[in-house]
Design an enzyme around this catalytic site. Structure first.
Site, mmCIF file in Angstrom:
data_model
loop_
_atom_site.group_PDB
_atom_site.id
_atom_site.type_symbol
_atom_site.label_atom_id
_atom_site.label_comp_id
_atom_site.label_asym_id
_atom_site.label_seq_id
_atom_site.Cartn_x
_atom_site.Cartn_y
_atom_site.Cartn_z
ATOM 1 C CB CYS A 84 -15.159 -59.797 -1.848
ATOM 2 S SG CYS A 84 -14.012 -60.592 -3.020
ATOM 3 C CG HIS A 192 -12.126 -56.156 -1.359
ATOM 4 N ND1 HIS A 192 -12.410 -56.939 -0.266
ATOM 5 C CD2 HIS A 192 -11.721 -57.001 -2.334
ATOM 6 C CE1 HIS A 192 -12.183 -58.210 -0.560
ATOM 7 N NE2 HIS A 192 -11.766 -58.280 -1.815
ATOM 8 C CD GLU A 194 -12.672 -54.465 2.362
ATOM 9 O OE1 GLU A 194 -12.272 -55.630 2.177
ATOM 10 O OE2 GLU A 194 -13.710 -54.023 1.819
#
Length: 211
Positions: A84, A192, A194
């Site tokens: 990011c 992202h 994650e």
């Protein structure tokens, strides 16, 4: 079975660190959250998270000598992954709300506002990854989770001599922007991993497999 890879998540005050640590652990890494110079340099991989404004992330990175640590790892061919705003600061400059901030300058180019009717670009989106991408091996048709209003809308790095050309992945929101890049030991994603469910875990696993 290959040995477990050690990864440091750079702890410089960014907000999304714990979800990144958890995702890397799920992907199979031995993870530590730290800014300790020796541990950063010795780990198999370094993940640089980042959320918020470009200028604020640069200030925090500079306060933790993050730019120096990233530069030293890359000079030794040691892998780094930015996520990011941790990707955005790898470029030469960021322009947000009229504020022009110097980035780390690992890649030429400017991060600026997406030219789209709706901002932020928030949610799931597809990407256009090169056939030979390592990060997107087996997941080129998956969707990934984005939350951002700014991005690099051009790729300006020239390739000289015998260096392998970078692998650049694109996405669209109002126009094309760089969704990910793989350039020797330096890789990064605008989305992202994650927060991208199983495809994000697989991408992190692909990165771990390259370390």
């Amino acid at each position: 079975m290959s040995p477990t890879k050690s990864v440091v998540v750079l702890d410089y005050g960014s907000g999304n660190v714990h979800s990144a640590v958890k995702a890397l652990e799920v992907a199979g890494a031995d993870v530590e959250l730290t800014a300790d110079r020796r541990k950063v340099m010795e780990a198999d991989g370094l993940l640089v998270p980042g959320v918020g404004a470009f200028a604020a992330v640069m200030d925090a990175l500079n306060g933790a000598h993050g730019g120096e640590l990233i530069e030293r790892r890359l000079a030794g061919g040691r892998p780094v992954l930015g996520i990011c705003v941790g990707m955005q600061v790898l470029f030469a400059r960021g322009v947000e709300r009229g504020v022009d901030t110097e980035g780390l300058g690992e890649w030429p180019g400017v991060v600026d506002e997406l030219q789209a009717p709706v901002l932020p670009h928030m949610g799931w989106n597809t990407v256009d990854a090169p056939e030979d991408s390592v990060l997107f091996d087996g997941i080129r048709d998956e969707r990934f989770y984005f939350v951002h209003s700014y991005a690099a809308r051009a790729w300006e790095l020239d390739v000289y001599g015998s260096f392998a050309p970078p692998k650049v992945t694109w996405a669209e929101h109002g126009g094309r922007f760089v969704a990910a890049a793989e350039n020797g030991p330096l890789s990064a994603t605008q989305f992202h991993p994650e927060k991208s469910g199983e495809p994000g875990i697989r991408l992190l696993r692909n990165w771990l497999g390259s370390l």
